[in-house]
Design an enzyme around this catalytic site. Structure first.
Site, PDB file in Angstrom:
ATOM      1  CE1 TYR A 172       0.914   0.541   4.425  1.00  0.00           C
ATOM      2  CE2 TYR A 172      -0.284  -1.526   4.583  1.00  0.00           C
ATOM      3  CZ  TYR A 172       0.554  -0.586   5.134  1.00  0.00           C
ATOM      4  OH  TYR A 172       1.049  -0.772   6.406  1.00  0.00           O
ATOM      5  CB  CYS A 173       1.145   4.315   0.606  1.00  0.00           C
ATOM      6  SG  CYS A 173       1.601   6.069   0.461  1.00  0.00           S
ATOM      7  N   PRO A 174       2.708   2.692  -2.392  1.00  0.00           N
ATOM      8  CG  PRO A 174       2.423   1.903  -4.563  1.00  0.00           C
ATOM      9  CD  PRO A 174       1.654   2.259  -3.314  1.00  0.00           C
ATOM     10  CE  LYS A 185       5.436   1.150   2.046  1.00  0.00           C
ATOM     11  NZ  LYS A 185       4.689   1.856   0.986  1.00  0.00           N
TER      12      LYS A 185
END
Length: 305
Positions: A172-174, A185
């Protein structure tokens, strides 16, 4: 400014990237800390309060009213969305679903996409005056990324040596400055700039289940998109997310927050607690300050929540 560089750690952190000059921090910084367990009920209920606090603090730093600051905080539970997320066709329904499940939901004004907030996530912000002619935001991202890794090294050096920076597909939110161990991550970084100052912000997943958080965000996007595969939003794969504690690093928010303070001090930074600044200068910005509450209301109105 003071500089400190743990060459071996940073060489590995930015492995394969262009080698740049040593990261720098101001010699003196004010330390603000807002752990979730110390929030009032009203502060815990409004997820935009920490973001509004940093917005107000950033204005004051830009005006020269307060020195550069380090802000360490956490929130009891919620999901902070990016502006792009809020424009998905069924975003309102997806946000309502989060709130019905017990998660606060709001749109943040810094860059990026949806991220979870809870007591196992430590949020770290550097709030700094903008230097004349300073344009390369990558340097600021590298600065905070290096501090995040050094904070993990304060208690778990072997795990910290495995941290790498670079986008993790499926998270998420890369972003280019995702931080991961073994391809999973645990941290993302975003930024917000004003005319006279700016802040760089990291969401560090310390304890709990990374997969469960990934499933939460994936569920939001499934609802918000209505299953329309043509829309532009992160395709989250929960197995790409982990907490530091799951990766051999610190597994308690308090331990990691202490690591942040130690990492800054190892760089030669003199940290002044906010309470000491209040006694010395009279400057006193609290979560309950009317300016913070007004800013939170403004952000909610501007970003439709």
């Amino acid at each position: 400014m003071v500089s400190y560089e743990n060459g071996g750690l940073l060489d590995k952190l930015f492995e394969g990237q262009e080698r740049r000059t040593a990261s720098t921090l101001p010699a003196k910084m004010v330390l603000f800390e807002h752990p979730a367990e110390e929030l009032t009920a009203a502060e815990a209920e409004d997820m935009l309060i920490p973001f509004a606090f940093e917005e107000a603090l950033c204005r004051d730093i830009g005006a020269g009213l307060v020195p550069p600051c380090l802000h360490i905080w956490s929130h009891p539970g919620g999901v902070a969305l990016g502006l792009r997320d809020s424009r998905l066709p069924h975003a309102a329904a997806a946000m309502a679903g989060l709130e019905q499940a017990g998660y606060a939901a709001a749109v943040r004004h810094s860059g990026g996409a949806a991220v979870p907030l809870d007591t196992g996530i430590v949020n770290v912000s550097l709030i700094l005056p903008k230097a004349p002619g300073k344009l390369d935001f990558h340097d600021d991202f590298r600065l905070l990324a290096s501090l995040i890794a050094e904070a993990a090294a304060a208690s778990h050096p072997q795990a910290a040596a495995q941290i790498r920076a670079g986008e993790i597909a499926g998270s998420y939110c890369p972003g280019d400055f995702d931080m991961a161990i073994g391809g999973r991550k645990f941290c993302g970084i975003a930024q917000r700039r004003q005319s006279g100052a700016y802040f760089v912000h990291a969401f560090v997943v310390v304890s709990g289940s990374g997969r469960e958080r990934g499933e939460l965000i994936r569920g939001f996007y499934q609802t918000a998109s209505g299953g329309d595969a043509s829309l532009d939003y992160p395709r989250v794969r929960p197995e790409t997310i982990a907490a530091l504690g799951e990766l051999g690093g610190p597994d308690a928010a308090a331990v990691y927050a202490a690591g942040i303070r130690q990492a800054a001090e190892r760089r030669g930074v003199q940290l002044t607690p906010a309470a000491s600044l209040r006694q010395e200068t009279g400057y006193d910005l609290q979560y309950s300050d009317p300016r913070v509450l007004e800013t939170a209301a403004m952000l909610r109105q501007r970003y439709a929540r």
